[in-house]
Design an enzyme around this catalytic site. Structure first.
Site, mmCIF file in Angstrom:
data_model
loop_
_atom_site.group_PDB
_atom_site.id
_atom_site.type_symbol
_atom_site.label_atom_id
_atom_site.label_comp_id
_atom_site.label_asym_id
_atom_site.label_seq_id
_atom_site.Cartn_x
_atom_site.Cartn_y
_atom_site.Cartn_z
ATOM 1 N N VAL A 1 4.432 3.525 8.114
ATOM 2 C CA VAL A 1 4.315 2.619 8.797
ATOM 3 C C VAL A 1 3.015 3.112 9.779
ATOM 4 O O VAL A 1 2.816 4.242 10.169
ATOM 5 C CB VAL A 1 5.336 2.198 9.867
ATOM 6 C CG1 VAL A 1 5.773 3.543 10.998
ATOM 7 C CG2 VAL A 1 4.978 1.330 10.631
ATOM 8 N N ALA B 1 -6.383 6.507 10.032
ATOM 9 C CA ALA B 1 -5.252 6.378 8.920
ATOM 10 C C ALA B 1 -5.754 5.698 7.574
ATOM 11 O O ALA B 1 -6.755 4.994 7.563
ATOM 12 C CB ALA B 1 -4.071 5.489 9.399
ATOM 13 N N LEU B 2 -5.139 6.183 6.442
ATOM 14 C CA LEU B 2 -5.541 5.802 5.239
ATOM 15 C C LEU B 2 -4.488 5.304 4.205
ATOM 16 O O LEU B 2 -3.213 6.266 4.475
ATOM 17 C CB LEU B 2 -6.336 7.036 4.577
ATOM 18 C CG LEU B 2 -6.943 6.786 3.237
ATOM 19 C CD1 LEU B 2 -8.127 7.639 2.874
ATOM 20 C CD2 LEU B 2 -5.993 7.162 1.833
ATOM 21 N N GLY B 3 -4.443 4.263 3.757
ATOM 22 C CA GLY B 3 -3.467 3.709 2.763
ATOM 23 C C GLY B 3 -4.169 2.800 1.668
ATOM 24 O O GLY B 3 -4.772 1.850 2.167
ATOM 25 N N GLY C 1 1.924 5.078 1.788
ATOM 26 C CA GLY C 1 2.182 5.523 2.848
ATOM 27 C C GLY C 1 3.267 4.865 3.785
ATOM 28 O O GLY C 1 3.978 4.037 3.391
ATOM 29 N N CYS D 1 2.513 7.176 10.356
ATOM 30 C CA CYS D 1 2.437 7.444 8.973
ATOM 31 C C CYS D 1 3.661 8.205 8.394
ATOM 32 O O CYS D 1 3.485 9.205 7.634
ATOM 33 C CB CYS D 1 0.948 8.242 8.891
ATOM 34 S SG CYS D 1 -0.484 7.067 9.243
ATOM 35 N N ALA E 1 -8.434 2.913 8.509
ATOM 36 C CA ALA E 1 -8.643 2.344 9.841
ATOM 37 C C ALA E 1 -8.991 3.574 10.742
ATOM 38 O O ALA E 1 -8.466 4.581 10.649
ATOM 39 C CB ALA E 1 -7.206 1.929 10.256
ATOM 40 N N ARG F 1 0.981 -1.332 0.176
ATOM 41 C CA ARG F 1 0.107 0.078 0.026
ATOM 42 C C ARG F 1 0.697 1.314 0.051
ATOM 43 O O ARG F 1 2.024 1.108 0.369
ATOM 44 C CB ARG F 1 -0.901 0.127 1.238
ATOM 45 C CG ARG F 1 -0.192 0.270 2.535
ATOM 46 C CD ARG F 1 -0.880 0.704 3.566
ATOM 47 N NE ARG F 1 -0.335 0.128 4.982
ATOM 48 C CZ ARG F 1 0.491 1.335 5.551
ATOM 49 N NH1 ARG F 1 0.813 1.977 4.679
ATOM 50 N NH2 ARG F 1 1.002 1.080 6.689
ATOM 51 N N GLY G 1 -7.078 0.081 2.599
ATOM 52 C CA GLY G 1 -8.399 1.047 2.789
ATOM 53 C C GLY G 1 -8.056 2.121 3.992
ATOM 54 O O GLY G 1 -6.960 2.685 4.150
#
Length: 230
Positions: free
Chosen positions: A81, A164-166, A79, A195, A179, A77, A177
């Protein structure tokens, strides 16, 4: 003779997975995406994971400060960590962007908007930060409606990250997706620069005084995603 217009695609199906290990779930997402055809219905998987750090494709190892025995999984993905653990709603939209008629930038906007509207239902105001995907809250006034002003000398000052988004897009189809933190043990976030941002505070709904449960948040976020991605 012209081709008959195609029937509208049905809304994405919510798939409730419960608590599942991260790596088999990642493998299943990739397999679904690789096998799908233009006629494959979209799905949105809702789950939570046992404790795990996941590293983005271009993730820098210095952002993992101290794993403290928590597994670290390299992923494909975008992004840097991030951490997944119990008490966090993880949503994996498996969406055909071409069939939906949108591009990646619009897709990310819709993911974030679904989170913003979910938070709004709990009287929490979420915010976007330019260049930093995900959703943040003003810790001094998490329910206040004042917009953040830009530019800011310190972009994350006074903010906590709550979602968070990745994502990954393959052949115009998405996986990975978003979280959203509900009621977690937040200590593992101290083992990373979330991130990729040093000293960025991470919060959950419980920290903000919201008393709810995982299933309620998952249902509301899932419904928002179905609405925004249909």
């Amino acid at each position: 003779m012209t081709d008959a217009p195609r029937a509208p695609r049905p809304p994405a199906t919510l798939r409730w997975m419960g608590r599942v290990d991260y790596e088999p779930t990642l493998a299943a997402m990739r397999a679904f995406t690789e096998a799908r055809t233009p006629d494959t219905p979209d799905e949105i998987w809702l789950c939570e994971h046992p404790p795990v750090y996941t590293q983005g494709q271009a993730g820098r190892p210095e952002h993992l400060l101290d794993a403290a025995g928590i597994p670290v999984v390299q992923t494909n993905r975008g992004g840097q960590v991030t951490y997944h653990g119990p008490g966090q709603v993880v949503a994996y939209p498996l969406i055909d962007l071409r069939a939906l008629g949108i591009f990646v930038k619009e897709y990310v906007y819709r993911l974030e908007h679904a989170v913003l509207k979910t938070l709004e239902g709990f009287d929490i105001t979420g915010h976007r930060v330019p260049g930093a995907p995900g959703i943040y809250v003003n810790l001094a006034d998490p329910g206040g409606h004042a917009a953040l002003t830009w530019p800011r000398p310190e972009p994350f000052q006074g903010l906590g990250k709550i979602a968070a988004l990745g994502i990954k897009v393959s052949r115009n189809c998405t996986y990975h997706g978003v979280a959203l933190n509900v009621d977690m043990d937040l200590k593992p976030f101290q083992g990373i620069n979330p991130c990729g941002y040093a000293s960025l505070q991470t919060v959950d709904l419980a920290t903000l005084g919201v008393r709810t449960d995982w299933t309620t948040v998952a249902q509301r976020l899932g419904d928002r995603l179905v609405s925004h991605l249909g």
